[in-house]
Write a protein that holds these residues in place. Structure first.
Motif, PDB file in Angstrom:
ATOM      1  N   GLY A 151       0.842  -1.184   0.000  1.00 29.47           N
ATOM      2  CA  GLY A 151       0.000   0.000   0.000  1.00 29.47           C
ATOM      3  C   GLY A 151       0.875   1.231   0.000  1.00 29.47           C
ATOM      4  O   GLY A 151       2.103   1.148   0.098  1.00 29.47           O
ATOM      5  N   GLY A 152       0.244   2.365  -0.133  1.00 26.13           N
ATOM      6  CA  GLY A 152       1.019   3.596  -0.154  1.00 26.13           C
ATOM      7  C   GLY A 152       0.141   4.798  -0.417  1.00 26.13           C
ATOM      8  O   GLY A 152      -1.088   4.759  -0.217  1.00 26.13           O
ATOM      9  N   TYR A 153       0.767   5.846  -0.896  1.00 24.56           N
ATOM     10  CA  TYR A 153       0.058   7.110  -1.122  1.00 24.56           C
ATOM     11  C   TYR A 153       0.672   7.798  -2.331  1.00 24.56           C
ATOM     12  O   TYR A 153       1.899   7.797  -2.502  1.00 24.56           O
ATOM     13  CB  TYR A 153       0.170   8.016   0.102  1.00 24.56           C
ATOM     14  N   GLN A 154      -0.199   8.359  -3.174  1.00 25.70           N
ATOM     15  CA  GLN A 154       0.267   9.159  -4.302  1.00 25.70           C
ATOM     16  C   GLN A 154      -0.186  10.596  -4.116  1.00 25.70           C
ATOM     17  O   GLN A 154      -1.386  10.869  -4.000  1.00 25.70           O
ATOM     18  CB  GLN A 154      -0.271   8.609  -5.630  1.00 25.70           C
ATOM     19  N   PHE A 155       0.789  11.502  -4.078  1.00 26.99           N
ATOM     20  CA  PHE A 155       0.506  12.932  -3.928  1.00 26.99           C
ATOM     21  C   PHE A 155       0.330  13.548  -5.308  1.00 26.99           C
ATOM     22  O   PHE A 155       1.188  13.406  -6.181  1.00 26.99           O
ATOM     23  CB  PHE A 155       1.641  13.626  -3.178  1.00 26.99           C
ATOM     24  N   PHE A 156      -0.774  14.248  -5.507  1.00 23.60           N
ATOM     25  CA  PHE A 156      -1.057  14.911  -6.785  1.00 23.60           C
ATOM     26  C   PHE A 156      -0.162  16.138  -6.928  1.00 23.60           C
ATOM     27  O   PHE A 156      -0.191  17.045  -6.101  1.00 23.60           O
ATOM     28  CB  PHE A 156      -2.531  15.321  -6.839  1.00 23.60           C
ATOM     29  N   LEU A 157       0.658  16.172  -7.979  1.00 26.56           N
ATOM     30  CA  LEU A 157       1.505  17.329  -8.257  1.00 26.56           C
ATOM     31  C   LEU A 157       1.001  18.111  -9.467  1.00 26.56           C
ATOM     32  O   LEU A 157       1.038  19.333  -9.472  1.00 26.56           O
ATOM     33  CB  LEU A 157       2.955  16.879  -8.497  1.00 26.56           C
ATOM     34  N   SER A 158       0.557  17.378 -10.502  1.00 26.61           N
ATOM     35  CA  SER A 158      -0.037  17.987 -11.689  1.00 26.61           C
ATOM     36  C   SER A 158      -0.796  16.893 -12.421  1.00 26.61           C
ATOM     37  O   SER A 158      -0.799  15.729 -12.011  1.00 26.61           O
ATOM     38  CB  SER A 158       1.034  18.603 -12.597  1.00 26.61           C
ATOM     39  N   ASP A 159      -1.448  17.230 -13.542  1.00 23.12           N
ATOM     40  CA  ASP A 159      -2.194  16.228 -14.292  1.00 23.12           C
ATOM     41  C   ASP A 159      -1.290  15.108 -14.781  1.00 23.12           C
ATOM     42  O   ASP A 159      -1.731  13.971 -14.944  1.00 23.12           O
ATOM     43  CB  ASP A 159      -2.891  16.872 -15.492  1.00 23.12           C
ATOM     44  N   GLN A 160      -0.028  15.404 -15.019  1.00 22.34           N
ATOM     45  CA  GLN A 160       0.899  14.406 -15.554  1.00 22.34           C
ATOM     46  C   GLN A 160       1.938  13.925 -14.544  1.00 22.34           C
ATOM     47  O   GLN A 160       2.811  13.129 -14.893  1.00 22.34           O
ATOM     48  CB  GLN A 160       1.646  14.979 -16.778  1.00 22.34           C
ATOM     49  N   LEU A 161       1.842  14.359 -13.290  1.00 21.23           N
ATOM     50  CA  LEU A 161       2.902  14.033 -12.338  1.00 21.23           C
ATOM     51  C   LEU A 161       2.330  13.746 -10.954  1.00 21.23           C
ATOM     52  O   LEU A 161       1.484  14.477 -10.447  1.00 21.23           O
ATOM     53  CB  LEU A 161       3.893  15.204 -12.257  1.00 21.23           C
ATOM     54  N   ARG A 162       2.825  12.651 -10.343  1.00 17.99           N
ATOM     55  CA  ARG A 162       2.480  12.288  -8.974  1.00 17.99           C
ATOM     56  C   ARG A 162       3.772  11.931  -8.227  1.00 17.99           C
ATOM     57  O   ARG A 162       4.763  11.522  -8.829  1.00 17.99           O
ATOM     58  CB  ARG A 162       1.559  11.052  -8.918  1.00 17.99           C
ATOM     59  N   LEU A 163       3.744  12.059  -6.916  1.00 17.57           N
ATOM     60  CA  LEU A 163       4.797  11.526  -6.052  1.00 17.57           C
ATOM     61  C   LEU A 163       4.237  10.289  -5.386  1.00 17.57           C
ATOM     62  O   LEU A 163       3.228  10.354  -4.682  1.00 17.57           O
ATOM     63  CB  LEU A 163       5.227  12.551  -5.008  1.00 17.57           C
ATOM     64  N   ARG A 164       4.886   9.129  -5.594  1.00 13.37           N
ATOM     65  CA  ARG A 164       4.372   7.854  -5.081  1.00 13.37           C
ATOM     66  C   ARG A 164       5.274   7.325  -3.973  1.00 13.37           C
ATOM     67  O   ARG A 164       6.488   7.198  -4.150  1.00 13.37           O
ATOM     68  CB  ARG A 164       4.285   6.837  -6.218  1.00 13.37           C
ATOM     69  N   LEU A 165       4.661   7.001  -2.830  1.00 12.35           N
ATOM     70  CA  LEU A 165       5.344   6.362  -1.713  1.00 12.35           C
ATOM     71  C   LEU A 165       4.762   4.969  -1.524  1.00 12.35           C
ATOM     72  O   LEU A 165       3.542   4.805  -1.489  1.00 12.35           O
ATOM     73  CB  LEU A 165       5.168   7.187  -0.428  1.00 12.35           C
ATOM     74  N   ASP A 166       5.643   3.971  -1.416  1.00 14.28           N
ATOM     75  CA  ASP A 166       5.220   2.575  -1.368  1.00 14.28           C
ATOM     76  C   ASP A 166       5.795   1.849  -0.166  1.00 14.28           C
ATOM     77  O   ASP A 166       6.929   2.111   0.244  1.00 14.28           O
ATOM     78  CB  ASP A 166       5.738   1.824  -2.604  1.00 14.28           C
TER      79      ASP A 166
END
Length: 208
Positions: A151-166
């Motif tokens: 599991g994890g979390y994806q932070f919305f940065l822009s329509d084409q970019l996310r920061l993913r933590l796993d």
């Protein structure tokens, strides 16, 4: 209407149109992987020992593709870890207590966002294969079935970019009684049904 005016009108329509929804995400990641020990015994079952994989950094690539149902994605996971395997009490071969090796994982599965979006919290699961490849060609390479849950979390940065933590746990199945890395008269056999590694990772999701 001349060609300049037609071109200008076409460009204006393109710029005014809403962006096409992203369907694929590519995530190069880096992480740290920790593992449990693997029980082994001699072929005669007269001695017991254990192999412990050294905790070390990992890296790889995750590919996601949106599925028709909101919040669900297919996932392909490829991970790589350079580490070493060490026997607690014995030797793999004369004068060899540890072996440098590379662990690869290739898995196919899915990812689910309870929010129905492509950001926020998620859970994931995948099935595939683990490749245990010693750096020294005198020792055998092994391929074993593997399962991962995380599991994890994806932070919305822009329509084409996310920061993913796993955070994922990877279970690799072993054939109890199968040989260990060494070949050519090796007396060591797995007595464990498998081992677990835990990987914490972070990466940027590029969506297009």
């Amino acid at each position: 209407m001349n060609i300049q005016a037609l071109s200008a009108a076409t460009l204006a329509l393109i710029m005014a149109a809403p962006p096409v929804a992203a369907e694929i995400g590519l995530t190069p990641f880096a992480g740290f992987r920790m593992g449990s020990s693997v029980d082994i015994e001699s072929a005669s079952a007269s001695t017991d020992d254990e192999i412990r994989f050294k905790d070390s950094v990992s890296h790889g690539l995750v590919v996601n593709f949106d599925l028709p149902e909101a919040g669900k994605q297919g996932e392909v996971y490829f991970g790589r870890q350079s580490t070493s395997a060490r026997l607690s009490n014995g030797l793999f071969a004369p004068n060899t207590r540890s072996i440098d090796l590379t662990i690869y994982q290739l898995q196919f599965g899915g990812l689910y966002f309870p929010s129905g979006k492509t950001s926020g919290g998620f859970v994931s699961g995948a099935l595939g294969v683990t490749r245990l490849e010693p750096d020294n060609s005198e020792f055998d390479t092994h391929h074993r079935a593997a399962l991962s849950l995380g599991g994890g979390y994806q932070f919305f940065l822009s329509d084409q970019l996310r920061l993913r933590l796993d955070l994922r746990g990877v279970y690799t199945a072993l054939d109890s009684g199968g040989s260990v890395f060494c070949s050519g008269g090796c007396e060591l056999r797995y007595s464990s049904s498998g081992y677990i590694q835990v990987e914490a990772g972070a990466g940027l999701v590029l969506r297009f």
